[in-house]
Design an enzyme around this catalytic site. Structure first.
Site, PDB file in Angstrom:
ATOM      1  N   GLU A   1       8.907  -6.262   0.741  1.00 63.57           N
ATOM      2  CA  GLU A   1       7.788  -7.055   0.228  1.00 63.57           C
ATOM      3  C   GLU A   1       7.573  -6.819  -1.263  1.00 63.57           C
ATOM      4  O   GLU A   1       7.456  -7.760  -2.049  1.00 63.57           O
ATOM      5  CB  GLU A   1       6.512  -6.720   0.998  1.00 63.57           C
TER       6      GLU A   1
ATOM      7  N   ASP B   1       8.065  -9.464  -4.428  1.00 67.73           N
ATOM      8  CA  ASP B   1       6.978  -9.821  -5.337  1.00 67.73           C
ATOM      9  C   ASP B   1       7.357  -9.583  -6.794  1.00 67.73           C
ATOM     10  O   ASP B   1       7.149 -10.443  -7.662  1.00 67.73           O
ATOM     11  CB  ASP B   1       5.732  -9.000  -4.994  1.00 67.73           C
TER      12      ASP B   1
ATOM     13  N   SER C   1       4.664 -15.229   1.242  1.00 66.96           N
ATOM     14  CA  SER C   1       4.607 -14.054   0.370  1.00 66.96           C
ATOM     15  C   SER C   1       5.527 -14.208  -0.827  1.00 66.96           C
ATOM     16  O   SER C   1       5.433 -13.435  -1.782  1.00 66.96           O
ATOM     17  CB  SER C   1       4.980 -12.789   1.145  1.00 66.96           C
TER      18      SER C   1
END
Length: 677
Positions: free
Chosen positions: A307, A311, A594
């Site tokens: 994750e 990002d 995301s």
């Protein structure tokens, strides 16, 4: 009455506390209509038992809060961009002195001396200890011990309590009262990184993270963007030019929130820069804002978190040489414990960027909830031993958050109080962007979530299951799009949809729908009305806004499967599939909203840099400008977001509950935001 009867009454009153008639001067302030099956009412609280009582005082001006936010966020307002200071926010919303004094006077007249009562620093609540007898007499209530069958814990509570009519407007809630809060579990617990399961605090985007050999695309090549999205593909999709700012504003760092002990490695960043963004030198990395022991980077590739890698590697190519700050919440003991039942999130982030939030009272909640949030100092070996961090970081102008859950799982008061805080951040010029979810109009089906075989609500599992905190009207939701096979970045994108097994373990589609807790905000009303008027969904609906998460289970009794009155989700969108990245030293593809969220947030951060260079304020709350100027976005008109046994909603002309208003068009957005004051 005979002497034996009188004696029995006296004995009964001595053993408990005689009920008293409620005077006409008093009124019911809170009343519980039902009790969850996990709780059992046991014994009457002993008259001499000590109860820690807290009276939450009504905040001033909450009814006008949305007007204040629109006043500084609406492009037609003369006060656009005139954001408030944190001191102004505290002053406007703190309880009135009249409220403090009126409640103090009531307590004094009852017999509770002023020396026993403490007023919190922000004047939000009064705290004091009372005996069981005093509590019952003060509130004209009967207090019992309630036992939780799940944890074995006991808590005092009542079915209803009363306050003087003249004081009701001054009191938000009283605790202990009707709320029975034990550690909430929905059949899920947070899992260690790398396991095939996710906790409700995080949308399980890990199911979309792939790791298989791929042919490395060459820099500048846009011919493979239908299968691999590189920084060049994103720049082409949204016409994002190279960032020519040589001396970026140091106050304009982009914020990215991380949880679940997501570690990044410099090795992964260097591999990504070398292969995709040679203009970014090796060694470039984000700053760390560690919140309550939140971990930093690691040198062990095996510990790399997908994750955080996703990002950072999406944001840096857009914002560099602007900086990035990772807001890493909670120590690794909480985050990596496979048996951890901590279920919610964001309270510690909000504490850290706004010290007043630590003691802010609303909807019966004050500060961090010891039954729902991690407790600090953490007594576990290796845990963070400091106090909860309050106001230690200045909030960034933009923060990207790719975590969340379903609104039905989060206690109503908990999420409403947080939503108020996002509004207050907007007043201060902060843009808060959340991922809209990856399971279309529902949640993942079992075993990937606890929402039954369909991941949807209702006895038949057919009612749409909206996401949280996306339901809050004061944040910007980001849905997902993709370049379909055989198409190019010079053609319109479509709403993302990948059926289970192609290539992910579960269906993946852009989260969207309508809240059951929040009604349509003013800035969105016209867009939603147009959607229903011109593209009416082919499903039965209900029209109810609930004021308690427990009531969500009663929705759809008339056969409706979505809420016609709810706040629409999402607001905007960006690409969220086949994203190129390096993680754990290997080239991978990833996806999810995301991915969409840091892309859109990075665009906003670039726009802020341009506004600051022009001597203007940061954008702050985005939505009013975008809904009044949808032409600055690329409208998405193809695709759906299936779930709950349906194809979901359709992407159509104008706003829709799949891709919102559309994806960024950087030149148009820049022109618009530079024209605004």
């Amino acid at each position: 009455m005979g002497w034996k009867a009188r004696l029995l009454l006296l004995i009964s009153c001595a053993a408990t506390i005689c009920a008293r008639a409620v005077p006409e001067t008093h009124v019911v302030h809170e009343k519980r209509n039902s009790i969850h099956s996990r709780w059992t009412k046991k014994f009457r609280v002993h008259p001499r038992a000590t109860l820690p009582m807290r009276i939450g005082l009504s905040q001033r001006n909450l009814g006008n809060a949305h007007k204040y936010l629109l006043d500084v966020s609406d492009p037609d307002s003369p006060n656009y961009g005139k954001h408030w200071t944190s001191e102004q926010v505290i002053e406007v919303f703190r309880p009135a002195t009249e409220s403090v004094e009126a409640v103090r006077e009531w307590l004094t007249e009852f017999g509770i001396s002023a020396k026993r009562v403490t007023l919190s620093e922000n004047k939000a609540w009064l705290a004091f200890n009372v005996s069981g007898q005093e509590a019952e007499r003060l509130l004209h209530a009967e207090f019992y011990e309630y036992e939780d069958s799940v944890t074995g814990g006991k808590i005092p509570g009542c079915d209803a309590y009363h306050v003087p009519k003249k004081l009701q407007k001054h009191i938000d809630y009283i605790s202990p009262g009707i709320k029975l809060l034990a550690p909430f579990t929905s059949g899920r617990s947070k899992k260690k990184r790398g396991t095939n399961g996710g906790g409700p605090v995080k949308l399980p985007k890990k199911y979309h993270r792939l790791s298989y050999p791929m042919k490395m695309p060459t820099t500048g090549n846009l011919s493979n963007c239908d299968s691999i999205i590189t920084p060049d593909c994103i720049a082409a999709l949204y016409q994002i030019p190279p960032n020519k700012i040589n001396h970026p504003n140091p106050a304009n760092t982009m914020g990215i929130y991380e949880s679940e002990a997501q570690y990044y490695t410099q090795q992964d960043l260097n591999l990504f820069f070398a292969n995709f963004t040679p203009n970014i030198p090796n060694g470039t990395h984000p700053a760390l804002a560690s919140i309550d022991g939140g971990p930093g980077p690691t040198n062990r590739l095996s510990d790399a978190g997908g994750e955080v890698s996703l990002d950072i590697q999406l944001a840096f190519p857009i914002v560099y040489p602007q900086s990035i700050t990772i807001y890493q919440e909670d120590d690794a003991v909480y985050e990596l414990n496979p048996n951890q039942t901590y279920t919610w999130g964001f309270n510690h982030l909000l504490d850290a960027v706004d010290g007043s939030y630590c003691n802010y009272s609303a909807y019966g909640e004050t500060g961090d909830d010891p039954n729902l949030d991690p407790i600090y100092p953490d007594p576990a070996p290796g845990g963070y031993k400091g106090q909860v961090q309050c106001g230690v970081y200045k909030p960034p102008n933009v923060i990207s958050i790719s975590y969340g859950g379903q609104e039905v799982h989060v206690p109503w008061a908990y999420q409403k109080r947080q939503c108020n805080e996002y509004l207050k951040l907007g007043l201060q010029g902060v843009s808060v962007l959340f991922a809209s979810g990856d399971a279309g109009v529902g949640n993942y089906p079992a075993p990937f979530s606890a929402d039954g075989p369909t991941g949807c609500l209702g006895p038949q599992g057919t009612i749409f299951n909206p996401t949280w905190p996306n339901n809050c009207p004061w944040i910007t939701n980001v849905g997902a799009t993709k370049v379909y096979p055989g198409h190019t970045v010079f053609e319109p994108e479509s709403a993302v949809y990948d059926p289970a097994g192609h290539p992910y373990a579960v269906d993946y589609s852009s989260g969207g729908g309508f809240s059951n807790i929040y009604s349509v905000p003013d800035y969105q009303k016209q867009a939603v009305q147009t959607y229903f008027g011109e593209h009416n969904p082919p499903y039965p609906y209900y029209s109810t806004i609930v004021n308690n998460t427990d009531l969500i289970g009663s929705l759809g009794a008339d056969g409706g499967i979505y809420n016609r009155l709810g706040r629409g989700i999402p607001d905007v969108a960006a690409n969220g599939d086949n994203i190129a990245l390096y993680n754990a030293g290997q080239f991978q593809l990833s996806g999810g909203t995301s991915a969409s969220t840091p892309i859109f947030a990075s665009v906003v951060n670039r726009l802020n840099e341009e506004r600051l260079s022009a001597g203007k304020s940061p954008i702050g709350f985005l939505n009013p400008v975008l809904y009044k100027n949808p032409e600055v976005l690329n409208d998405i008109t193809n695709g759906t977001n299936p779930g709950c046994g349906t194809v979901g909603f359709s992407a159509v002309k104008g706003w829709d509950p799949v891709t919102g208003l559309g994806t960024p068009n950087y030149p148009k957005m820049l022109e618009l935001f530079l024209k605004l004051p």
